[in-house]
Design a protein around this motif. Structure first.
Motif, mmCIF file in Angstrom:
data_model
loop_
_atom_site.group_PDB
_atom_site.id
_atom_site.type_symbol
_atom_site.label_atom_id
_atom_site.label_comp_id
_atom_site.label_asym_id
_atom_site.label_seq_id
_atom_site.Cartn_x
_atom_site.Cartn_y
_atom_site.Cartn_z
ATOM 1 N N LEU A 49 3.111 0.831 6.100
ATOM 2 C CA LEU A 49 2.487 2.081 6.539
ATOM 3 C C LEU A 49 1.281 1.731 7.403
ATOM 4 C CD1 LEU A 49 2.577 3.940 3.110
ATOM 5 C CD2 LEU A 49 3.897 4.533 5.155
ATOM 6 N N PRO A 50 0.859 2.633 8.277
ATOM 7 C CA PRO A 50 -0.280 2.331 9.150
ATOM 8 C C PRO A 50 -1.622 2.553 8.461
ATOM 9 C CG PRO A 50 0.599 4.470 9.713
ATOM 10 C CD PRO A 50 1.496 3.906 8.636
ATOM 11 N N PHE A 51 -1.790 1.932 7.271
ATOM 12 C CA PHE A 51 -3.013 2.039 6.485
ATOM 13 C C PHE A 51 -3.382 0.658 5.965
ATOM 14 C CE2 PHE A 51 -0.993 6.117 6.284
ATOM 15 C CZ PHE A 51 -2.044 7.017 6.420
ATOM 16 N N ALA A 52 -4.665 0.300 6.102
ATOM 17 C CA ALA A 52 -5.123 -0.991 5.602
ATOM 18 C C ALA A 52 -6.570 -0.871 5.144
ATOM 19 C CB ALA A 52 -5.019 -2.052 6.693
ATOM 20 N N LEU A 53 -6.925 -1.699 4.189
ATOM 21 C CA LEU A 53 -8.307 -1.840 3.744
ATOM 22 C C LEU A 53 -8.728 -3.246 4.123
ATOM 23 C CD1 LEU A 53 -10.530 -0.315 1.999
ATOM 24 C CD2 LEU A 53 -9.847 -1.871 0.197
ATOM 25 N N VAL A 54 -9.830 -3.359 4.870
ATOM 26 C CA VAL A 54 -10.272 -4.652 5.384
ATOM 27 C C VAL A 54 -11.703 -4.897 4.937
ATOM 28 C CG1 VAL A 54 -10.644 -6.029 7.470
ATOM 29 C CG2 VAL A 54 -8.813 -4.335 7.416
ATOM 30 N N SER A 55 -11.969 -6.106 4.456
ATOM 31 C CA SER A 55 -13.334 -6.500 4.115
ATOM 32 C C SER A 55 -14.120 -6.684 5.406
ATOM 33 C CB SER A 55 -13.331 -7.811 3.331
ATOM 34 O OG SER A 55 -12.598 -7.659 2.139
ATOM 35 N N THR A 56 -15.321 -6.151 5.463
ATOM 36 C CA THR A 56 -16.098 -6.233 6.701
ATOM 37 C C THR A 56 -16.588 -7.647 6.981
ATOM 38 O OG1 THR A 56 -18.089 -5.543 5.511
ATOM 39 C CG2 THR A 56 -16.828 -3.837 6.668
ATOM 40 N N GLY A 57 -16.467 -8.536 6.024
ATOM 41 C CA GLY A 57 -16.790 -9.938 6.261
ATOM 42 C C GLY A 57 -15.761 -10.617 7.151
ATOM 43 N N GLU A 58 -14.687 -9.911 7.475
ATOM 44 C CA GLU A 58 -13.611 -10.428 8.324
ATOM 45 C C GLU A 58 -13.403 -9.488 9.521
ATOM 46 O OE1 GLU A 58 -11.870 -13.236 7.778
ATOM 47 O OE2 GLU A 58 -12.792 -13.713 5.855
ATOM 48 N N PRO A 59 -14.396 -9.317 10.376
ATOM 49 C CA PRO A 59 -14.280 -8.331 11.454
ATOM 50 C C PRO A 59 -13.167 -8.639 12.452
ATOM 51 C CG PRO A 59 -16.238 -9.683 11.759
ATOM 52 C CD PRO A 59 -15.683 -10.015 10.410
ATOM 53 N N GLU A 60 -12.808 -9.917 12.607
ATOM 54 C CA GLU A 60 -11.742 -10.257 13.553
ATOM 55 C C GLU A 60 -10.393 -9.717 13.084
ATOM 56 O OE1 GLU A 60 -11.959 -13.368 10.485
ATOM 57 O OE2 GLU A 60 -13.477 -12.526 11.790
ATOM 58 N N LEU A 61 -10.174 -9.612 11.772
ATOM 59 C CA LEU A 61 -8.938 -9.051 11.259
ATOM 60 C C LEU A 61 -8.838 -7.557 11.598
ATOM 61 C CD1 LEU A 61 -8.462 -10.605 7.710
ATOM 62 C CD2 LEU A 61 -7.027 -10.924 9.723
ATOM 63 N N ALA A 62 -9.927 -6.839 11.360
ATOM 64 C CA ALA A 62 -9.928 -5.403 11.671
ATOM 65 C C ALA A 62 -9.729 -5.177 13.155
ATOM 66 C CB ALA A 62 -11.236 -4.766 11.206
ATOM 67 N N SER A 63 -10.407 -5.970 13.971
ATOM 68 C CA SER A 63 -10.287 -5.839 15.422
ATOM 69 C C SER A 63 -8.858 -6.119 15.884
ATOM 70 C CB SER A 63 -11.266 -6.784 16.111
ATOM 71 O OG SER A 63 -11.102 -6.724 17.502
ATOM 72 N N ALA A 64 -8.265 -7.200 15.385
ATOM 73 C CA ALA A 64 -6.896 -7.559 15.765
ATOM 74 C C ALA A 64 -5.910 -6.494 15.324
ATOM 75 C CB ALA A 64 -6.522 -8.917 15.177
ATOM 76 N N LEU A 65 -6.117 -5.962 14.124
ATOM 77 C CA LEU A 65 -5.221 -4.934 13.618
ATOM 78 C C LEU A 65 -5.313 -3.675 14.481
ATOM 79 C CD1 LEU A 65 -3.220 -4.348 11.311
ATOM 80 C CD2 LEU A 65 -5.122 -3.329 10.065
ATOM 81 N N MET A 66 -6.516 -3.263 14.836
ATOM 82 C CA MET A 66 -6.692 -2.057 15.646
ATOM 83 C C MET A 66 -6.142 -2.233 17.055
ATOM 84 S SD MET A 66 -10.285 -0.463 14.391
ATOM 85 C CE MET A 66 -9.960 1.079 15.214
ATOM 86 N N GLN A 67 -6.188 -3.443 17.572
ATOM 87 C CA GLN A 67 -5.684 -3.697 18.920
ATOM 88 C C GLN A 67 -4.209 -4.075 18.907
ATOM 89 O OE1 GLN A 67 -8.214 -6.540 20.912
ATOM 90 N NE2 GLN A 67 -10.041 -5.594 20.062
ATOM 91 N N ARG A 68 -3.586 -4.021 17.748
ATOM 92 C CA ARG A 68 -2.170 -4.360 17.566
ATOM 93 C C ARG A 68 -1.854 -5.790 17.988
ATOM 94 N NH1 ARG A 68 1.254 -0.017 16.463
ATOM 95 N NH2 ARG A 68 0.245 1.969 16.602
ATOM 96 N N LYS A 69 -2.825 -6.654 17.857
ATOM 97 C CA LYS A 69 -2.603 -8.065 18.166
ATOM 98 C C LYS A 69 -2.223 -8.847 16.919
ATOM 99 C CE LYS A 69 -5.825 -8.205 22.040
ATOM 100 N NZ LYS A 69 -7.100 -8.724 22.515
ATOM 101 N N LEU A 70 -2.324 -8.210 15.776
ATOM 102 C CA LEU A 70 -2.041 -8.871 14.514
ATOM 103 C C LEU A 70 -0.589 -8.611 14.160
ATOM 104 C CD1 LEU A 70 -3.470 -10.425 12.256
ATOM 105 C CD2 LEU A 70 -3.941 -8.245 11.172
ATOM 106 N N THR A 71 0.259 -9.605 14.358
ATOM 107 C CA THR A 71 1.683 -9.393 14.125
ATOM 108 C C THR A 71 2.108 -9.789 12.719
ATOM 109 O OG1 THR A 71 2.132 -11.542 15.100
ATOM 110 C CG2 THR A 71 2.330 -9.623 16.539
ATOM 111 N N MET A 72 1.661 -10.904 12.233
ATOM 112 C CA MET A 72 2.038 -11.351 10.906
ATOM 113 C C MET A 72 0.796 -11.858 10.190
ATOM 114 S SD MET A 72 4.653 -11.167 9.238
ATOM 115 C CE MET A 72 6.219 -11.768 8.771
ATOM 116 N N PRO A 73 0.045 -10.940 9.582
ATOM 117 C CA PRO A 73 -1.194 -11.383 8.930
ATOM 118 C C PRO A 73 -0.909 -12.372 7.804
ATOM 119 C CG PRO A 73 -0.723 -9.082 8.429
ATOM 120 C CD PRO A 73 0.294 -9.537 9.420
ATOM 121 N N GLN A 74 -1.632 -13.458 7.801
ATOM 122 C CA GLN A 74 -1.410 -14.507 6.814
ATOM 123 C C GLN A 74 -2.185 -14.254 5.523
ATOM 124 O OE1 GLN A 74 0.871 -16.937 7.349
ATOM 125 N NE2 GLN A 74 1.273 -15.747 9.185
ATOM 126 N N ARG A 75 -3.357 -13.658 5.645
ATOM 127 C CA ARG A 75 -4.212 -13.504 4.472
ATOM 128 C C ARG A 75 -4.322 -12.027 4.086
ATOM 129 N NH1 ARG A 75 -9.610 -15.900 5.460
ATOM 130 N NH2 ARG A 75 -9.460 -14.673 7.344
#
Length: 170
Positions: A49-75
């Motif tokens: 689903l297009p819903f995620a909870l992201v720790s703000t200590g990992e801003p690159e994950l949130a940014s990648a997810l919002m820009q749809r650059k995150l295809t297969m998140p590892q963590r």
């Protein structure tokens, strides 16, 4: 990261409007905490689903997810959503969401006054005295039901619409 500390934000919920889901945020936060990963993605029986909870200590994950650059998140950890979902992929999905709201199958409620059981009419709508509305139904803002019209069960007339009856001439 410094901005996050200044305003006291530890987590961010990311969501797209490409689906309607009644996510239990408390359960999502619990799953995120128990999963121990910087991001928790929501799923139902049909997939992600297009819903995620992201720790703000990992801003690159949130940014990648919002820009749809995150295809297969590892963590990431996974949150299994068991509640209402409508993926809003087709016009029929939107129609189904409106019907589900009228039939109380989801938490959405029509934006108007319930003038009789199951009939909601916006305060700025006009319903001619000879118009008939069969519940459940909704008439939205600035809409007009003209004389002799019939709004049948599970119908929604959204904002700025005019509904006229078909007049027969002899």
């Amino acid at each position: 990261h410094m901005v996050n500390a200044e305003i006291g934000v530890d987590h961010v919920i990311l969501m797209e409007t490409s689906a309607y889901a009644e996510i239990d945020v408390i359960s999502l936060a619990k799953a995120h905490h128990e999963g121990g990963q910087p991001m928790t993605l929501a799923y139902d029986e049909n997939g992600a689903l297009p819903f995620a909870l992201v720790s703000t200590g990992e801003p690159e994950l949130a940014s990648a997810l919002m820009q749809r650059k995150l295809t297969m998140p590892q963590r990431t950890s996974r949150f299994q959503h068991m509640g209402y979902v409508n993926r809003l992929q087709t016009a029929q999905d939107l129609r189904q969401l409106a019907q589900d709201a009228l039939l109380h199958r989801c938490r959405i409620r029509p934006n108007g006054d319930e003038t009789q059981p199951g009939v909601w009419i916006s305060r700025s709508a006009y319903v001619h005295p000879t118009a008939r509305i069969i519940a459940p139904a909704y008439v939205g803002p600035n809409s007009r039901l003209r004389s002799n019209t019939v709004l049948s069960e599970c119908s929604t007339v959204e904002r700025n619409c005019v509904v006229r009856s078909e007049e027969r001439r002899v």
